[in-house]
Design a protein around this motif. Sequence first.
Motif, PDB file in Angstrom:
ATOM      1  N   HIS A  58       0.869  -1.177   0.000  1.00  0.00           N
ATOM      2  CA  HIS A  58       0.000   0.000   0.000  1.00  0.00           C
ATOM      3  C   HIS A  58       0.910   1.232   0.000  1.00  0.00           C
ATOM      4  CE1 HIS A  58      -2.887  -3.144   1.054  1.00  0.00           C
ATOM      5  NE2 HIS A  58      -3.811  -2.327   0.578  1.00  0.00           N
ATOM      6  N   ASP A  76      -1.600  -0.708  -3.857  1.00  0.00           N
ATOM      7  CA  ASP A  76      -3.040  -0.425  -3.859  1.00  0.00           C
ATOM      8  C   ASP A  76      -3.353   0.915  -3.189  1.00  0.00           C
ATOM      9  OD1 ASP A  76      -3.389  -2.892  -5.028  1.00  0.00           O
ATOM     10  OD2 ASP A  76      -4.777  -3.659  -3.512  1.00  0.00           O
ATOM     11  N   ASP A  77      -4.463   1.484  -3.586  1.00  0.00           N
ATOM     12  CA  ASP A  77      -5.118   2.633  -2.936  1.00  0.00           C
ATOM     13  C   ASP A  77      -4.645   4.004  -3.403  1.00  0.00           C
ATOM     14  OD1 ASP A  77      -6.518   0.735  -1.551  1.00  0.00           O
ATOM     15  OD2 ASP A  77      -5.504   1.054   0.370  1.00  0.00           O
ATOM     16  N   HIS A 104      -8.887   0.487  -9.206  1.00  0.00           N
ATOM     17  CA  HIS A 104      -9.167  -0.129  -7.899  1.00  0.00           C
ATOM     18  C   HIS A 104     -10.601   0.239  -7.499  1.00  0.00           C
ATOM     19  CE1 HIS A 104      -7.988  -2.078  -4.233  1.00  0.00           C
ATOM     20  NE2 HIS A 104      -7.750  -1.000  -3.517  1.00  0.00           N
ATOM     21  N   HIS A 136     -13.826   2.500  -3.707  1.00  0.00           N
ATOM     22  CA  HIS A 136     -13.340   1.497  -2.761  1.00  0.00           C
ATOM     23  C   HIS A 136     -14.432   0.877  -1.878  1.00  0.00           C
ATOM     24  CE1 HIS A 136     -10.359  -0.478  -0.141  1.00  0.00           C
ATOM     25  NE2 HIS A 136      -9.493  -0.222  -1.110  1.00  0.00           N
ATOM     26  N   PRO A 179     -11.221  -3.967  -4.265  1.00  0.00           N
ATOM     27  CA  PRO A 179     -11.070  -3.301  -2.969  1.00  0.00           C
ATOM     28  C   PRO A 179     -11.153  -4.336  -1.833  1.00  0.00           C
ATOM     29  CG  PRO A 179     -12.636  -2.108  -4.342  1.00  0.00           C
ATOM     30  CD  PRO A 179     -12.305  -3.388  -5.062  1.00  0.00           C
ATOM     31  N   TYR A 180     -10.263  -4.221  -0.879  1.00  0.00           N
ATOM     32  CA  TYR A 180     -10.147  -5.165   0.249  1.00  0.00           C
ATOM     33  C   TYR A 180      -9.888  -6.607  -0.224  1.00  0.00           C
ATOM     34  CZ  TYR A 180     -12.854  -1.284   2.230  1.00  0.00           C
ATOM     35  OH  TYR A 180     -13.324  -0.043   2.576  1.00  0.00           O
TER      36      TYR A 180
HETATM   37 ZN   LIG Z   1      -7.583  -0.978  -1.417  1.00  0.00          ZN
END
Ligand SMILES: [Zn+2]
Length: 231
Positions: free
Chosen positions: A10, A70-71, A133, A137, A173-174
């Motif tokens: 991340h 990610d993110d 992504h 989210h 996401p997740y």
């Molecule tokens: Zn994420």
Amino acid sequence: MRRGLVLVHHGVGETDPSADPAHLVAGVGTLAAQLDWLAGRGYRFWSADELARRAAADGPPPGTAVLTFDDGLADGLSVAAPLLRDRGVPATFFVCPGLLGAQHELVAGPRGRLLSAEEARELGSLGFDLGAHSMTHPDLRSLDDGALAREARDSRARVEELTGRPCRTFAYPYGLFDARVERAVEAAGYEVAFAWRPGRWRRFAAPRLPAPVRRGGRRLALKLARSRLRR
Ligand SMILES: [Zn+2]
């Protein structure tokens, strides 16, 4: 030959542990040590886009490492990008176009700032790969069909606007998805969609190994060995 792998990070940077209770921000030295460890073992690096173009059906070939973040945390541009460029390592940043310039829900303070549109564009213009992504989210499993299709389609279109290049890859996401979510992501035109756990290769549930955020190469070696034992 060593099995190919896709790593997920991340954020990257030095942060107060109380600002990062979910352990999403890797130390700079940790990321550097992981890259050096992989390079030292003869891995070559691909972006997720290269993986989607060259090996979508089979996954990363032996000896290939794919680095993903990610993110869309802002430190992707300010911290990770210079470190990657110094080493000539490509990487993919999975961004949420609906959250550009916002604050990460789990990382407090300045380290939790997400890339602005301009910064995301700059990351793309430096040659880094941007993937989608989702827009905002959510847990995609909880959405109705219309909202699910919009999250998948709109994020692809917005990432393509940012980079001027085709967006072939998606990260759930997740890491959460089900069969309906997989179908929606495939219907939105992606070639590969990434989950969050190691396992067998599947294009729309592509395995990744969460990269350790502390202690660099040795910890990564241990995690790799364990993920192989679990197969
Ligand atoms: Zn994420």
